[in-house]
Scaffold this motif. Sequence first.
Motif, mmCIF file in Angstrom:
data_model
loop_
_atom_site.group_PDB
_atom_site.id
_atom_site.type_symbol
_atom_site.label_atom_id
_atom_site.label_comp_id
_atom_site.label_asym_id
_atom_site.label_seq_id
_atom_site.Cartn_x
_atom_site.Cartn_y
_atom_site.Cartn_z
ATOM 1 N N GLU A 193 0.846 -1.181 0.000
ATOM 2 C CA GLU A 193 0.000 0.000 0.000
ATOM 3 C C GLU A 193 0.886 1.237 0.000
ATOM 4 O OE1 GLU A 193 -3.138 0.066 2.853
ATOM 5 O OE2 GLU A 193 -3.352 -2.111 2.860
ATOM 6 N N GLY B 258 1.056 5.134 0.979
ATOM 7 C CA GLY B 258 0.378 6.165 1.752
ATOM 8 C C GLY B 258 0.266 7.476 1.001
ATOM 9 N N GLU B 259 -0.625 8.326 1.462
ATOM 10 C CA GLU B 259 -0.833 9.632 0.840
ATOM 11 C C GLU B 259 0.378 10.518 1.083
ATOM 12 O OE1 GLU B 259 -3.994 13.390 1.017
ATOM 13 O OE2 GLU B 259 -4.246 11.627 2.305
ATOM 14 N N LEU B 260 0.743 11.304 0.080
ATOM 15 C CA LEU B 260 1.872 12.224 0.166
ATOM 16 C C LEU B 260 1.326 13.641 0.233
ATOM 17 C CD1 LEU B 260 5.001 12.244 0.069
ATOM 18 C CD2 LEU B 260 4.815 12.568 -2.398
ATOM 19 N N THR B 261 1.710 14.382 1.272
ATOM 20 C CA THR B 261 1.210 15.745 1.465
ATOM 21 C C THR B 261 2.348 16.755 1.356
ATOM 22 O OG1 THR B 261 1.560 15.863 3.869
ATOM 23 C CG2 THR B 261 -0.462 14.783 3.093
ATOM 24 N N ASP B 262 2.006 18.026 1.352
ATOM 25 C CA ASP B 262 3.017 19.092 1.274
ATOM 26 C C ASP B 262 3.885 19.146 2.524
ATOM 27 O OD1 ASP B 262 2.173 19.872 -1.224
ATOM 28 O OD2 ASP B 262 0.811 21.422 -0.481
ATOM 29 N N ASP C 242 5.331 16.506 3.858
ATOM 30 C CA ASP C 242 6.182 15.317 3.903
ATOM 31 C C ASP C 242 7.478 15.523 3.121
ATOM 32 O OD1 ASP C 242 4.346 13.660 5.350
ATOM 33 O OD2 ASP C 242 3.197 13.397 3.500
ATOM 34 N N SER D 178 10.148 13.811 0.546
ATOM 35 C CA SER D 178 10.014 12.855 -0.552
ATOM 36 C C SER D 178 11.241 12.952 -1.449
ATOM 37 C CB SER D 178 8.741 13.134 -1.363
ATOM 38 O OG SER D 178 8.793 14.432 -1.939
ATOM 39 N N ARG E 220 5.045 6.288 -6.338
ATOM 40 C CA ARG E 220 3.945 6.367 -7.299
ATOM 41 C C ARG E 220 4.423 7.075 -8.563
ATOM 42 N NH1 ARG E 220 4.831 8.533 -2.898
ATOM 43 N NH2 ARG E 220 2.851 8.133 -1.857
#
Length: 443
Positions: A359, A361-365, A367, A369, A398
């Motif tokens: 799975e 996970g969601e990537l936000t501003d 985080d 990366s 992704r």
Amino acid sequence: MALSVKFEHYAATAAVSPHGCWAALFLLVLSGCQSWTFTRDSELLVSSGKAETVETHAFALAEGQGMVGTLAAVDSQRDDTLSDLARHFGLGFTDITIANPGLEPWALADNQPVLLPVQFILPEAPRKGVVLNLANMRMFYYPRDQRVLTFPVGIGRDGWNTPLGLTKIVAKKANPAWTVPQSIHREHRLLGDPLPKVIPSGPDNPLGNYAMPLGFTGYLIHGTNKPYGIGMQVSHGCVQLYPEDVEVLFGQVSVGTPVRIVHQPYLAAWDRDMLYLEAHGPLEKWRGQDKKLQADARARLKKLAEEKNAVVDWVRVDAVLNRADGIPTPVLLDGPDLVALAADALKVRRPERLYGQPEVGELTDGDWSVVIGSLEGEMDAQKLAAMLNHLGPQIPARKVEKDGVFQVVAGPFKSAKETRIMAKRIKSSFDLEATPIKPLANR
């Protein structure tokens, strides 16, 4: 530069795969050490065909029976990989890729029919204890109750071959620590990835949760923290199983259980009134003996056919030997061919989620990366993201399109330090530059 070109230098040291450098690279990245309870269903529900369920691991065994299981098929969903389907349905990576040579293992289409070769000819060996056939990377365990349990395995890569012969399980260890051998220390130092002397039990331990040392000094049957290497030549000689499979085996076997290791790429057996041949390419160590191995297979078929006054279709035998796809195929005159077998395969239901499927996970501003660019196109980006998600441990990734260019974005990561570590892993594993991206508040 295309990714397949970047990775060409790995192919010389990795096992040959029908999918070329992608599988060869993934094999090297996964290289590691030397009561029936499943979170997934051990029986697969059938949506069409002549049965209601398909067994994948445990089979009743009648006297003289030489083959178990049945050929099945499933329709994939978008973002499935052959690795995901293999693990859920009790297969290894090589099992499923050689049975589906026309499919891209890391980028399946939606509603793509995938053959599941959960049908196996038993090795020619005493049916006692554990029998491991290196050629098809599959273990068969014979308890004393007229059954056989079978599991896909990862084995030693070329140069670190798993040894042949008769040995036994000499100990059983739950939650084992791993004392790293000097040879593996040297290898990791050369790669710039030094290891501690002892790795304690936990997610970083390549032995997984269970280990069973063998009488061959330095060799074990054990689990793994890199489950997507099962069905490949990835270890330093040890025999690896999926975490869920090694737990079953650990609970079944006892100290002293015999373990016989063979290399039998060509297997033949009668099933009902049909003679079958199952073919696998010999492992690299035995590839020079292939002519003799094929001649032995033809002699075995001739002997089995004469027992029932049957007529072998030798043209079909040659085709099966050359195809080497691991699918047991009828070889008598007028027997069904591969097209007919595939059309008649039992169609199983794909569950809502495949067991162990990664799975992301969601990537936000907020985080950390990394971004990996310079990819040829959408397919390369999709394949790279899938491979990162199937590493052990996973690098969540992704595919992203920006201004008509496809990139791979990996994350979320918790800190600048973790981000640098992940960028280094990507560089060392894939020879690709990963650019760290700070959280929006830190830019």
